[in-house]
Each structure stands twice: as C-alpha cells, then as structure tokens.
Design a protein around this motif. Structure first.
Motif, PDB file in Angstrom:
ATOM      1  N   GLU A   1       0.798  -1.033  -0.008  1.00 27.83           N
ATOM      2  CA  GLU A   1      -0.186  -0.042   0.037  1.00 27.83           C
ATOM      3  C   GLU A   1       0.862   1.192  -0.008  1.00 27.83           C
ATOM      4  N   VAL A   2       0.223   2.413  -0.674  1.00 27.58           N
ATOM      5  CA  VAL A   2       1.013   3.652  -0.315  1.00 27.58           C
ATOM      6  C   VAL A   2       0.341   4.384   0.883  1.00 27.58           C
ATOM      7  N   GLU A   3       1.003   4.894   1.666  1.00 23.34           N
ATOM      8  CA  GLU A   3       0.523   5.814   2.739  1.00 23.34           C
ATOM      9  C   GLU A   3       1.021   7.052   2.588  1.00 23.34           C
ATOM     10  N   ASN A   4       0.258   8.052   2.965  1.00 16.80           N
ATOM     11  CA  ASN A   4       0.501   9.346   3.097  1.00 16.80           C
ATOM     12  C   ASN A   4       0.800   9.844   4.618  1.00 16.80           C
ATOM     13  N   ASN A   5       2.177  10.145   4.866  1.00 10.61           N
ATOM     14  CA  ASN A   5       2.573  10.289   6.298  1.00 10.61           C
ATOM     15  C   ASN A   5       2.625  11.747   6.640  1.00 10.61           C
ATOM     16  N   SER A   6       2.989  12.649   5.835  1.00  5.16           N
ATOM     17  CA  SER A   6       2.766  14.014   6.240  1.00  5.16           C
ATOM     18  C   SER A   6       3.211  15.017   4.717  1.00  5.16           C
ATOM     19  N   VAL A   7       3.274  16.345   5.252  1.00  2.86           N
ATOM     20  CA  VAL A   7       3.565  17.219   4.226  1.00  2.86           C
ATOM     21  C   VAL A   7       4.925  17.712   4.253  1.00  2.86           C
ATOM     22  N   THR A   8       5.754  17.948   3.270  1.00  4.19           N
ATOM     23  CA  THR A   8       6.895  18.682   3.577  1.00  4.19           C
ATOM     24  C   THR A   8       6.988  19.744   2.606  1.00  4.19           C
ATOM     25  N   ILE A   9       8.284  20.563   2.881  1.00  2.00           N
ATOM     26  CA  ILE A   9       8.267  22.050   2.108  1.00  2.00           C
ATOM     27  C   ILE A   9       9.332  21.917   1.292  1.00  2.00           C
ATOM     28  N   GLN A  10       9.181  22.393   0.184  1.00  2.00           N
ATOM     29  CA  GLN A  10      10.289  22.642  -0.792  1.00  2.00           C
ATOM     30  C   GLN A  10      10.405  23.947  -1.356  1.00  2.00           C
ATOM     31  N   ILE A  11      11.649  24.426  -1.815  1.00  2.00           N
ATOM     32  CA  ILE A  11      11.789  25.521  -2.634  1.00  2.00           C
ATOM     33  C   ILE A  11      12.029  25.313  -3.998  1.00  2.00           C
TER      34      ILE A  11
ATOM     35  N   ASP B   1       3.551  23.031  15.156  1.00  2.00           N
ATOM     36  CA  ASP B   1       4.809  22.310  15.250  1.00  2.00           C
ATOM     37  C   ASP B   1       6.074  23.225  14.751  1.00  2.00           C
ATOM     38  N   PRO B   2       6.877  23.630  15.873  1.00  3.84           N
ATOM     39  CA  PRO B   2       7.977  24.559  15.534  1.00  3.84           C
ATOM     40  C   PRO B   2       8.905  24.254  14.468  1.00  3.84           C
ATOM     41  N   LEU B   3       9.186  23.053  14.163  1.00  2.00           N
ATOM     42  CA  LEU B   3      10.128  22.652  12.850  1.00  2.00           C
ATOM     43  C   LEU B   3       9.045  22.865  11.600  1.00  2.00           C
ATOM     44  N   TYR B   4       8.349  22.382  11.768  1.00  2.76           N
ATOM     45  CA  TYR B   4       7.323  22.773  10.400  1.00  2.76           C
ATOM     46  C   TYR B   4       7.117  24.103  10.010  1.00  2.76           C
ATOM     47  N   ARG B   5       6.763  25.092  11.272  1.00  3.44           N
ATOM     48  CA  ARG B   5       6.625  26.268  11.139  1.00  3.44           C
ATOM     49  C   ARG B   5       7.976  27.018  10.471  1.00  3.44           C
ATOM     50  N   PHE B   6       9.082  26.431  11.082  1.00  3.83           N
ATOM     51  CA  PHE B   6      10.498  27.192  10.678  1.00  3.83           C
ATOM     52  C   PHE B   6      10.555  26.950   9.051  1.00  3.83           C
ATOM     53  N   LYS B   7      10.410  25.725   8.814  1.00  2.00           N
ATOM     54  CA  LYS B   7      10.477  25.432   7.313  1.00  2.00           C
ATOM     55  C   LYS B   7       9.482  26.188   6.413  1.00  2.00           C
ATOM     56  N   ARG B   8       8.414  26.208   6.968  1.00  2.00           N
ATOM     57  CA  ARG B   8       7.337  26.962   6.060  1.00  2.00           C
ATOM     58  C   ARG B   8       7.601  28.423   6.108  1.00  2.00           C
ATOM     59  N   GLY B   9       8.432  28.722   6.736  1.00  2.00           N
ATOM     60  CA  GLY B   9       8.788  30.422   6.690  1.00  2.00           C
ATOM     61  C   GLY B   9       9.802  30.665   5.505  1.00  2.00           C
ATOM     62  N   PHE B  10      10.218  29.648   5.030  1.00  2.00           N
ATOM     63  CA  PHE B  10      10.990  29.649   3.738  1.00  2.00           C
ATOM     64  C   PHE B  10      10.143  29.473   2.217  1.00  2.00           C
ATOM     65  N   SER B  11       8.981  28.740   2.431  1.00  2.00           N
ATOM     66  CA  SER B  11       8.248  28.332   1.326  1.00  2.00           C
ATOM     67  C   SER B  11       6.909  28.183   1.528  1.00  2.00           C
TER      68      SER B  11
ATOM     69  N   ILE C   1       5.293  26.209  -0.764  1.00  2.00           N
ATOM     70  CA  ILE C   1       5.198  24.853  -1.721  1.00  2.00           C
ATOM     71  C   ILE C   1       5.224  23.572  -0.783  1.00  2.00           C
ATOM     72  N   GLU C   2       4.341  22.861  -1.038  1.00  2.00           N
ATOM     73  CA  GLU C   2       4.214  21.708   0.044  1.00  2.00           C
ATOM     74  C   GLU C   2       4.115  20.455  -1.047  1.00  2.00           C
ATOM     75  N   CYS C   3       4.628  19.307  -0.570  1.00  2.89           N
ATOM     76  CA  CYS C   3       4.505  18.058  -1.138  1.00  2.89           C
ATOM     77  C   CYS C   3       3.930  17.119  -0.124  1.00  2.89           C
ATOM     78  N   GLU C   4       3.218  16.068  -0.832  1.00  2.00           N
ATOM     79  CA  GLU C   4       3.051  14.914   0.019  1.00  2.00           C
ATOM     80  C   GLU C   4       4.232  14.042   0.154  1.00  2.00           C
ATOM     81  N   PHE C   5       4.574  13.433   1.434  1.00  2.00           N
ATOM     82  CA  PHE C   5       5.495  12.547   1.954  1.00  2.00           C
ATOM     83  C   PHE C   5       4.691  11.324   2.010  1.00  2.00           C
TER      84      PHE C   5
END
Length: 213
Positions: free
Chosen positions: A1-11, A161-171, A173-177
C-alpha cells in the motif's frame, strides 16, 4: 500500500531569486540580512575536526529537544554519507566571532538539494543562524542549476509544530510525503516482528517495517 505520512516543504529553484524570496516570512528576510552582516558561512572540507564539531553541535541540539535515540548516529553513518559515490554530501557552518554556532548537512543528488541534519549551539538559538544557512544554500543551488531544495517536514503539518513552522517560513510549496509499503515474504516478516519486538502490544502498530518499531 501507499501511505501518506505528512506534508513537506520545498523551494522551487527554477523560479527567479526574487520570486523565491517572496515566499519568505517577513521576519526571515530582516533576520537573514542581519545575520549576513554579523557572521560568515564556512564550507567545510570534511576534515575529521569539522565532522566531530558538527556531531557535537547536532547532538547538543538533539539532547536539547529530547529527541528519540534513533536521531543519534554513530561515526560510521557520517563517514558513509561523505564517502558515497551515489550523491554528494556537504557540511556547512555559520561562524560568528570565531565560533561555529550552527551547522548543517546537505545532500546533493541529481537536481535536488536535500536538507538533511542540522544543529545550533544553545547559546545562539535566539538569533536562529540556521535561517542564514538555508538562504545561502538556496543561492548556491540557484547558481549551480539545481531545480529543487527540499527542506523536509516536521512532526506534523501544523503551524503549532515548531520545525514545520520554521521550514514553512521559507516557502509555501508543499509536497506529500508518501511511503510505499511492500512485504516480500510475509512469513519471514511476521517471524522477525515477533522475535524482535519485546513489547507485544507494538505488534498492532502501523509502524513499517514493524520489526523496527
């Protein structure tokens, strides 16, 4: 199966530098400008001394946030990263007044820069030097023709989530992990899970592969 785990950030490095920077949180822009005036970027030659210093900074960070033991790695892990022929690993520091206050490992593969491991000295957390490191690698990636700088995600895709918020401050653009789960031999898989998991309640977990839970 393919499982969606979370959202990630990219530039998106195919955008102009100005377009990329428009995604930045307003406070990031002013803080990065100040950091650039008061500190310097050091591109490591991966000497034994540099690697040991990074490990010290990284582990100080992991202890500060009470990270799980799986986020601590032995020296073999780091040597394998630097010695791989499948990708390039680069260690970069932020230095201020002769002190290396933060460091990060970036992995370069094909058209992607992957933000992998990072740490900041506790005494310098307030000025968030990691912001300068990410901006510097963004500029480097643009100059060298990379297409994507992937920052990863946090423990959740919530602004709380502090880590997600930190990364979200740069972009924005979200991706599915997503994780592709495939068991080749169910009998062996079940046997390993039963033998290696002492806490039998974990056998009902969705963690994959289960025997590593």
């Amino acid at each position: 199966e393919v499982e969606n785990n979370s959202v990630t950030i990219q530039i998106d490095l195919t955008q102009t530098l100005e377009a990329q920077r428009k995604h930045y949180r307003k406070s990031n822009k002013s803080e990065i400008n100040k950091l650039r005036k008061n500190s310097t970027i050091v591109w490591s030659e991966h000497s034994e001394e540099d690697i040991n210093e990074f490990i010290d900074i990284y582990e100080e960070t992991m202890k500060r946030v009470n990270a799980h033991e799986r986020y601590f790695f032995d020296k073999v892990y780091y040597n394998n990263l630097f010695n791989s022929t499948d990708y390039k690993t680069q260690l970069v520091f932020v230095e201020m007044d002769g002190i290396r206050i933060a460091g990060a490992l970036f992995v370069f593969c094909k058209n992607i820069i992957q933000y992998h491991l990072a740490g900041t000295r506790t005494d310098y957390m307030r000025i968030t030097p990691m912001k300068l490191l990410l901006d510097e690698l963004r500029l480097y990636g643009d100059e060298k023709g990379y297409k994507t700088m992937h920052l990863g995600g946090g423990l959740s895709s919530s602004e709380e989530d502090p880590l997600y918020r930190f990364k979200r401050g740069f972009s924005k653009i979200e991706c599915e992990f997503n994780t592709f789960k495939y068991i080749v031999d169910k009998d062996v898989y079940n046997k390993l899970s039963s033998e290696l998991i002492s806490d039998k309640s974990k056998l009902e977990s969705n963690f994959f592969p289960l025997y590593r839970a």
